[in-house]
Design an enzyme around this catalytic site. Structure first.
Site, PDB file in Angstrom:
ATOM      1  N   TYR A  26    -109.331  94.868 -10.552  1.00  0.00           N
ATOM      2  CA  TYR A  26    -110.421  93.884 -10.541  1.00  0.00           C
ATOM      3  C   TYR A  26    -110.989  93.563 -11.918  1.00  0.00           C
ATOM      4  O   TYR A  26    -111.837  92.674 -12.040  1.00  0.00           O
ATOM      5  CB  TYR A  26    -111.541  94.375  -9.614  1.00  0.00           C
ATOM      6  CG  TYR A  26    -111.112  94.465  -8.164  1.00  0.00           C
ATOM      7  CD1 TYR A  26    -110.851  93.314  -7.427  1.00  0.00           C
ATOM      8  CD2 TYR A  26    -110.957  95.697  -7.533  1.00  0.00           C
ATOM      9  CE1 TYR A  26    -110.436  93.388  -6.101  1.00  0.00           C
ATOM     10  CE2 TYR A  26    -110.547  95.789  -6.212  1.00  0.00           C
ATOM     11  CZ  TYR A  26    -110.292  94.627  -5.502  1.00  0.00           C
ATOM     12  OH  TYR A  26    -109.882  94.700  -4.195  1.00  0.00           O
ATOM     13  N   ASN A  78    -116.182  84.775  -1.847  1.00  0.00           N
ATOM     14  CA  ASN A  78    -115.277  85.918  -1.858  1.00  0.00           C
ATOM     15  C   ASN A  78    -115.849  86.906  -0.854  1.00  0.00           C
ATOM     16  O   ASN A  78    -116.782  87.657  -1.160  1.00  0.00           O
ATOM     17  CB  ASN A  78    -115.161  86.556  -3.237  1.00  0.00           C
ATOM     18  CG  ASN A  78    -114.147  87.704  -3.251  1.00  0.00           C
ATOM     19  OD1 ASN A  78    -113.674  88.136  -2.196  1.00  0.00           O
ATOM     20  ND2 ASN A  78    -113.827  88.195  -4.437  1.00  0.00           N
ATOM     21  N   HIS A 104    -110.329  85.071  -4.402  1.00  0.00           N
ATOM     22  CA  HIS A 104    -110.031  86.503  -4.498  1.00  0.00           C
ATOM     23  C   HIS A 104    -109.634  86.825  -5.925  1.00  0.00           C
ATOM     24  O   HIS A 104    -108.762  86.148  -6.490  1.00  0.00           O
ATOM     25  CB  HIS A 104    -108.939  86.916  -3.506  1.00  0.00           C
ATOM     26  CG  HIS A 104    -109.395  86.655  -2.116  1.00  0.00           C
ATOM     27  ND1 HIS A 104    -110.312  87.468  -1.495  1.00  0.00           N
ATOM     28  CD2 HIS A 104    -109.162  85.621  -1.287  1.00  0.00           C
ATOM     29  CE1 HIS A 104    -110.600  86.947  -0.318  1.00  0.00           C
ATOM     30  NE2 HIS A 104    -109.929  85.827  -0.167  1.00  0.00           N
TER      31      HIS A 104
END
Ligand code: DQA
Length: 151
Positions: A26, A78, A104
């Site tokens: 991430y 999201n 995403h």
């Protein structure tokens, strides 16, 4: 639509831990960093941005419902893991009848197979996957272009 496009940025469960959560997947930006960058970009594009994150499905549903009546023109969503599980969030988005973009950070198609299914993608105007945090800004650009096709 009012003079300035009003965009609602919604993040779902565990996205409050961005920056510390699985940085290899991430990245290192926190949610506050992402919201600040999106707010700056919205301002530069002549729009306003409101951001909200919740780990609770019902809070996301209630915020989406409120967007139907509070002047929101479009949503960037999201929904995190709720993307793969939540008919309730899908129904709330359908209820608003507002255009939304499904974002995403990670490439959900390059991960576990349960992340490939989405309750939201087929009712979104667009889907942005695997572009990292910049995906939120790409969605913002897409939303504003959609709302002002001739600008
Ligand atoms: C995510 C992907 C989801 O599968 C996961 O549950 C998340 C984050 C993403 O941004 O890549 O929480 O939505």
């Amino acid at each position: 639509m009012t003079e300035k496009a009003s965009i609602l940025l919604l993040n779902g469960p565990n996205l409050n831990t961005l920056g510390r959560r699985e940085p290899a997947i991430y990245g290192s930006a926190s949610l506050a960093d992402i919201e600040a960058a999106a707010t700056r970009r919205a301002g530069a594009l002549g729009a306003t941005l409101t951001a909200m994150q919740s780990n609770a499905e019902h809070e996301l549903v209630e915020r989406i419902q409120a967007a139907a009546d509070d002047g929101t023109d479009a949503l960037i969503v999201n929904a995190g893991a709720f993307t793969h599980t939540s008919i309730a969030i899908r129904d709330a988005l359908t209820y608003t009848a507002l255009p939304f973009w499904d974002v995403h950070i990670s490439n959900v198609f390059a991960r576990e197979s349960f992340r490939e299914f989405s309750y939201l993608s087929d009712i979104a105007v667009g889907v942005i996957v695997g572009c990292g945090p910049v995906g939120y800004e790409l969605a913002l650009e897409a939303a504003i272009a959609h709302l002002r096709p001739h600008a």
